[in-house]
Design a protein around this motif. Structure first.
Motif, PDB file in Angstrom:
ATOM      1  N   HIS A 177       0.793  -1.229   0.000  1.00 57.00           N
ATOM      2  CA  HIS A 177       0.000   0.000   0.000  1.00 57.00           C
ATOM      3  C   HIS A 177       0.828   1.284   0.000  1.00 57.00           C
ATOM      4  N   SER A 178       2.132   1.194  -0.038  1.00 55.80           N
ATOM      5  CA  SER A 178       2.955   2.401  -0.079  1.00 55.80           C
ATOM      6  C   SER A 178       2.715   3.168  -1.373  1.00 55.80           C
ATOM      7  N   LYS A 179       2.718   4.492  -1.287  1.00 59.13           N
ATOM      8  CA  LYS A 179       2.544   5.311  -2.488  1.00 59.13           C
ATOM      9  C   LYS A 179       3.721   5.153  -3.447  1.00 59.13           C
ATOM     10  N   ARG A 180       4.829   4.592  -2.963  1.00 54.01           N
ATOM     11  CA  ARG A 180       6.000   4.382  -3.816  1.00 54.01           C
ATOM     12  C   ARG A 180       5.999   3.010  -4.479  1.00 54.01           C
ATOM     13  N   ASN A 181       4.982   2.230  -4.221  1.00 54.77           N
ATOM     14  CA  ASN A 181       4.841   0.936  -4.888  1.00 54.77           C
ATOM     15  C   ASN A 181       4.226   1.161  -6.271  1.00 54.77           C
ATOM     16  N   LYS A 182       5.082   1.429  -7.243  1.00 53.05           N
ATOM     17  CA  LYS A 182       4.613   1.856  -8.565  1.00 53.05           C
ATOM     18  C   LYS A 182       3.897   0.751  -9.336  1.00 53.05           C
ATOM     19  N   ILE A 183       4.107  -0.506  -8.986  1.00 55.06           N
ATOM     20  CA  ILE A 183       3.444  -1.581  -9.728  1.00 55.06           C
ATOM     21  C   ILE A 183       2.036  -1.846  -9.193  1.00 55.06           C
ATOM     22  N   ASN A 184       1.690  -1.224  -8.048  1.00 57.30           N
ATOM     23  CA  ASN A 184       0.344  -1.355  -7.467  1.00 57.30           C
ATOM     24  C   ASN A 184      -0.083  -2.817  -7.349  1.00 57.30           C
ATOM     25  N   ALA A 185       0.823  -3.628  -6.865  1.00 57.82           N
ATOM     26  CA  ALA A 185       0.536  -5.048  -6.702  1.00 57.82           C
ATOM     27  C   ALA A 185       1.335  -5.576  -5.522  1.00 57.82           C
ATOM     28  N   ALA A 186       0.783  -6.608  -4.875  1.00 56.67           N
ATOM     29  CA  ALA A 186       1.549  -7.311  -3.852  1.00 56.67           C
ATOM     30  C   ALA A 186       2.540  -8.262  -4.501  1.00 56.67           C
ATOM     31  N   ILE A 187       2.117  -8.891  -5.584  1.00 54.20           N
ATOM     32  CA  ILE A 187       2.978  -9.797  -6.345  1.00 54.20           C
ATOM     33  C   ILE A 187       2.797  -9.473  -7.823  1.00 54.20           C
ATOM     34  N   LYS A 188       3.913  -9.278  -8.534  1.00 60.22           N
ATOM     35  CA  LYS A 188       3.847  -9.086  -9.973  1.00 60.22           C
ATOM     36  C   LYS A 188       4.767 -10.092 -10.647  1.00 60.22           C
ATOM     37  N   LEU A 189       4.189 -10.858 -11.564  1.00 59.56           N
ATOM     38  CA  LEU A 189       4.915 -11.898 -12.276  1.00 59.56           C
ATOM     39  C   LEU A 189       4.820 -11.590 -13.770  1.00 59.56           C
ATOM     40  N   HIS A 190       5.907 -11.072 -14.334  1.00 60.68           N
ATOM     41  CA  HIS A 190       5.928 -10.687 -15.746  1.00 60.68           C
ATOM     42  C   HIS A 190       6.823 -11.650 -16.518  1.00 60.68           C
ATOM     43  N   GLY A 191       6.227 -12.400 -17.438  1.00 63.41           N
ATOM     44  CA  GLY A 191       7.003 -13.320 -18.255  1.00 63.41           C
ATOM     45  C   GLY A 191       7.518 -14.528 -17.507  1.00 63.41           C
ATOM     46  N   VAL A 192       7.001 -14.772 -16.314  1.00 65.30           N
ATOM     47  CA  VAL A 192       7.446 -15.918 -15.527  1.00 65.30           C
ATOM     48  C   VAL A 192       6.900 -17.196 -16.171  1.00 65.30           C
ATOM     49  N   GLN A 193       7.756 -18.194 -16.321  1.00 63.86           N
ATOM     50  CA  GLN A 193       7.369 -19.385 -17.064  1.00 63.86           C
ATOM     51  C   GLN A 193       6.551 -20.372 -16.243  1.00 63.86           C
ATOM     52  N   GLN A 194       6.844 -20.475 -14.945  1.00 62.36           N
ATOM     53  CA  GLN A 194       6.069 -21.374 -14.098  1.00 62.36           C
ATOM     54  C   GLN A 194       5.788 -20.672 -12.776  1.00 62.36           C
ATOM     55  N   SER A 195       4.513 -20.482 -12.476  1.00 63.66           N
ATOM     56  CA  SER A 195       4.095 -19.771 -11.260  1.00 63.66           C
ATOM     57  C   SER A 195       3.044 -20.603 -10.539  1.00 63.66           C
ATOM     58  N   TYR A 196       3.285 -20.846  -9.255  1.00 60.26           N
ATOM     59  CA  TYR A 196       2.343 -21.602  -8.437  1.00 60.26           C
ATOM     60  C   TYR A 196       2.103 -20.821  -7.149  1.00 60.26           C
ATOM     61  N   VAL A 197       0.895 -20.298  -6.991  1.00 60.58           N
ATOM     62  CA  VAL A 197       0.519 -19.523  -5.817  1.00 60.58           C
ATOM     63  C   VAL A 197      -0.654 -20.263  -5.176  1.00 60.58           C
ATOM     64  N   SER A 198      -0.414 -20.915  -4.050  1.00 61.56           N
ATOM     65  CA  SER A 198      -1.467 -21.764  -3.478  1.00 61.56           C
ATOM     66  C   SER A 198      -1.382 -21.808  -1.961  1.00 61.56           C
ATOM     67  N   GLY A 199      -2.563 -21.961  -1.339  1.00 61.76           N
ATOM     68  CA  GLY A 199      -2.646 -22.157   0.103  1.00 61.76           C
ATOM     69  C   GLY A 199      -2.231 -20.964   0.932  1.00 61.76           C
ATOM     70  N   ASN A 200      -2.298 -19.771   0.355  1.00 62.32           N
ATOM     71  CA  ASN A 200      -1.910 -18.564   1.081  1.00 62.32           C
ATOM     72  C   ASN A 200      -3.139 -17.830   1.619  1.00 62.32           C
ATOM     73  N   GLN A 201      -2.923 -17.015   2.664  1.00 61.10           N
ATOM     74  CA  GLN A 201      -3.959 -16.138   3.193  1.00 61.10           C
ATOM     75  C   GLN A 201      -3.550 -14.691   2.928  1.00 61.10           C
ATOM     76  N   PHE A 202      -4.248 -14.038   2.026  1.00 56.18           N
ATOM     77  CA  PHE A 202      -3.991 -12.631   1.707  1.00 56.18           C
ATOM     78  C   PHE A 202      -5.026 -11.774   2.440  1.00 56.18           C
ATOM     79  N   THR A 203      -4.543 -10.804   3.215  1.00 55.34           N
ATOM     80  CA  THR A 203      -5.447  -9.930   3.963  1.00 55.34           C
ATOM     81  C   THR A 203      -5.034  -8.483   3.750  1.00 55.34           C
ATOM     82  N   GLN A 204      -5.989  -7.661   3.361  1.00 56.26           N
ATOM     83  CA  GLN A 204      -5.775  -6.214   3.219  1.00 56.26           C
ATOM     84  C   GLN A 204      -4.507  -5.911   2.410  1.00 56.26           C
ATOM     85  N   SER A 205      -4.378  -6.578   1.305  1.00 55.23           N
ATOM     86  CA  SER A 205      -3.175  -6.436   0.479  1.00 55.23           C
ATOM     87  C   SER A 205      -3.540  -6.069  -0.946  1.00 55.23           C
TER      88      SER A 205
END
Length: 742
Positions: free
Chosen positions: A666-694
């Motif tokens: 949430h910082s104003k300096r976080n220019k990508i406006n994302a908690a996680i950014k995956l650009h061109g990543v070939q294999q991504s597995y995001v599972s079993g996580n708890q995201f809160t207020q992010s």
């Protein structure tokens, strides 16, 4: 009588002049003086020692019976270091026993079978030569280690290990008519580990280029050992015709033997052993008249262009540098055991629409312990005739041409390989080249790289500069064990060695950095942190601090970072205090964060986003965040970037599993406006996580058939993940399923 005496004296003079000479030289000046008078049969010997910045030019005209030889006084005791290289040109020359290390070539090649574009080597041999970790320190400064030109040359019983900069380890060049139909022989060499390069340009052996791919090379590649050659998706790239590749071993090597361009090649009696290592592959077939027979492939996990076996789709009326249609391929008597993937008509898309034609797949043996079919079909395969193959799994996709049995009896042959009782099916290898029979017998093949926790245990108690002194005095592989107490660190700890820094059992250890950076990972360095608490309370009150970083630019040595069972807190003395920042042209084999707590960080957590020139380059191969707690991080948790349209790499890979993620991004300096950014990543597995207020997860697919799975996560006061395709106009292929939103 006088005439007879004159004749006798003349004959004696001719005999004397024809007697071969041996010259022992101890300086570059002596070497240059001797080379001016070399004749057939002569032997030029370099004295033992280190020859620094020696650009060797070895030219002459020997004969088949009396070659001219350049050798070491003692094999392995003549070291070419610094800016050294070797160029040979002429006829019937032999070079043997030299070692290149502790430097890099000042030109395009370490060893070149030419002096210049007009003076090439013919009928010459380089044998028992070592090139070991002889890499340009600029990873993207391209060179070859061996360039073969001319005709009828041999490169054998040599040792090539650890090329880290861009460029093929060994290349057969066909760029002039004099180098085409060359009939070179490459045999009994040890191609040692080539680390993951993280971009195109990491092949181990290339024969030809696309520009000359319709020319024939007639190069023989046999009895070589390829040991963990992981540079990129192509281990061997064949880009010419009429080559023979036989009796080679590929051991735990990521990538494939690829028939990329050129026609009429023979791939025969090779052994591919994957042992379940990620991305290990076999053979990829493209173009006309290829013969693939009697090869043995086992334990290969690769997929798509790097699968255990791949037959590609082509491009209709293909340009010379694209994909020519597979036509008249003969694939017979090969053994496939525990192969995860066999891809047929692979790469089919709007451009690659030419399916294989007039091809045969027969008398092959396919056995999977899982009894699951490895076949995936991406287009019409009616142009491949399947006949008399034997498999132990159900072939629901390919019914004709297979004899399927629930159980197939296998026995070990003389090489220890599993073979069917019937010799009609699968490969029958007469022998398998042993690693010990490749390369020079006098050079050690043991791995150089130090592993975590492989050295001595160093116990440290709290004291002024105790941690700094321990790091400075430690050797690579050591474990620095800290007793309970506070450790104030007033210096940046420069790591050019592999170190573990851990808390002693049941110890309460708190580390306070007083500089803007605590650790800088440099070439040859790697860091493992276990059981520490690291607090930013004593850091300087300035923006842009970074707890851990690589050197800011120009690393050529891959590194690792592991943090387990630790706490990192209060990196908030000022804004943009980052946990980890990768420098441009740095590359991590693994970044692993597990079972740890990270709280109150004003900047980003992992910054792996420096390679924005969009050339298929990236900063880390494997990134794993597992079972951690992240709380109150102003910037992004992970920014992982791989730009461009290159398809020659397997990574990056991102695994984010089982984490508690609260108030991220949430910082104003976080220019990508994302908690996680995956650009061109070939294999991504995001599972079993708890995201809160992010902030949300952003996925941007480019090329390479990326796999993205975002599943079984809980999102509370957090936007749904977004995934887009940036290259192909289609719906996103990301699988975003079984998540809950509140």
């Amino acid at each position: 009588m006088l005439a007879c005496l004159v004749l006798v004296l003349t004959s004696l003079a001719l005999i004397k002049n024809s007697v071969a000479a041996e010259y022992l030289v101890g300086s570059q000046q002596e070497y240059r003086q001797v080379t001016k008078k070399l004749k057939a049969g002569d032997v030029l010997v370099l004295k033992n020692g280190v020859w620094k910045d020696f650009e060797i030019v070895f030219k002459g005209k020997g004969t088949k019976a009396n070659p001219i030889t350049l050798t070491a006084e003692t094999k392995g005791k003549v070291i070419l270091s610094g800016l050294s290289n070797l160029r040979i040109a002429g006829e019937y020359l032999i070079v043997k026993g030299l070692v290149f290390k502790d430097g890099y070539t000042p030109t395009n090649e370490v060893i070149s079978f030419k002096y210049n574009s007009k003076e090439l080597a013919h009928n010459s041999r380089v044998t028992e030569v070592v090139i070991d970790e002889y890499s340009n320190p600029d990873r993207f400064e391209s060179d070859y280690w061996v360039g073969m030109y001319g005709q009828n040359n041999r490169f054998d019983h040599s040792f090539l290990r650890g090329k880290r900069n861009k460029g093929v380890t060994m290349a057969v060049r066909l760029n002039t008519k004099e180098s085409q139909e060359n009939r070179h022989r490459i045999d009994h060499n040890y191609f040692g580990p080539r680390p993951i390069f993280g971009s195109n340009g990491g092949e181990t052996l290339r024969i030809g280029t696309s520009h000359y791919s319709l020319s024939n090379s007639y190069t023989l590649v046999e009895n070589n050992y390829f040991d963990r050659c992981d540079g990129e998706v192509e281990i061997i790239s064949v880009k010419s015709g009429k080559n023979i590749l036989r009796n080679n071993v590929f051991f735990e090597s990521q990538g494939t033997l690829t028939l990329r361009h050129g026609n009429g090649n023979l791939v025969e009696s090779n052994l591919f052993i994957g042992n379940g290592v990620n991305h290990t592959g076999g053979i990829r077939v493209i173009n006309k008249d290829q013969i693939i027979r009697n090869n043995y492939l086992s334990g290969l996990t690769g997929s798509r262009f790097g699968s255990g076996f791949t037959i590609m789709n082509g491009v209709p009326n293909s340009k010379i540098n694209r994909y020519h249609q597979v036509e008249n391929a003969l694939i017979e008597n090969n053994t496939f055991i525990d192969i995860d993937n066999i891809h047929l008509a692979a790469g089919a898309d709007s451009e690659r629409t030419a399916a294989p034609i007039n091809s045969v797949f027969k008398r092959n043996l396919l056995v999977n312990q899982s009894k699951q079919t490895p076949f995936s079909i991406f287009d019409d395969i009616s142009g491949i005739k399947f006949s008399d193959n034997l498999a132990n799994f159900n072939l629901s996709k390919i019914n004709s041409g297979f004899v399927s049995k629930k159980a197939i009896e296998l026995n070990k042959d003389a090489n220890g390989l599993l073979v069917a009782n019937s010799k009609n099916y699968g490969a029958q290898l007469d022998f398998v080249i042993d690693k010990a029979k490749t390369g020079p017998t006098w050079y050690d093949k043991s791995d150089l790289a130090k592993q975590f926790d492989s050295g001595k245990l160093v116990k440290v108690s709290p004291a002024d500069s105790a941690l700094s002194k321990a790091v400075s005095a430690a050797s690579s592989g050591d474990i620095i064990e800290l007793e309970s107490g506070e450790y104030v660190v007033s210096k940046i700890l420069m790591l050019n060695k592999v170190l573990t820094i851990k808390a002693a059992d049941n110890a309460n250890v708190v580390v306070y950095p007083e500089r803007s950076t605590l650790f800088e990972i440099q070439n040859f360095g790697a860091l493992k942190i276990d059981g520490l608490t690291i607090s930013g309370l004593k850091a300087p009150d300035s923006s842009g601090n970074t707890l851990i970083r690589t050197q800011k630019w120009g690393m050529f040595y891959n590194y690792q970072l592991t943090v387990i069972n630790s706490r990192v807190i209060d990196l908030d003395i000022n804004h943009s205090y980052h946990f980890f920042d990768a420098g441009s042209r740095s590359f991590a084999d693994h970044i692993t964060i597990k079972n740890s707590v990270f709280k109150n960080i004003t900047g980003d957590f992992l910054r792996l986003n420096k390679e924005t020139d969009d050339l298929g380059i990236y900063n880390a191969e494997y990134v794993t965040l597992k079972d951690n707690e992240f709380d109150n991080i102003g910037g992004a948790l992970l920014d992982l970037y791989r730009g461009g349209t290159d398809e020659s790499t397997f990574g990056p890979h991102a695994y984010v599993k089982g984490n508690k993620i609260h108030n991220i991004g949430h910082s104003k300096r976080n220019k990508i406006n994302a908690a996680i950014k995956l650009h061109g990543v070939q294999q991504s597995y995001v599972s079993g996580n708890q995201f809160t207020q992010s902030e949300l997860i952003k996925v941007e697919h480019t090329v390479g058939d990326p796999v993205t799975e975002i599943e079984n996560n809980q999102f509370t006061a957090t936007a749904k993940p977004e995934a887009v395709e940036l290259v192909f106009k289609q719906a996103s292929t990301a699988k975003i399923t079984n998540n809950t939103y509140q």
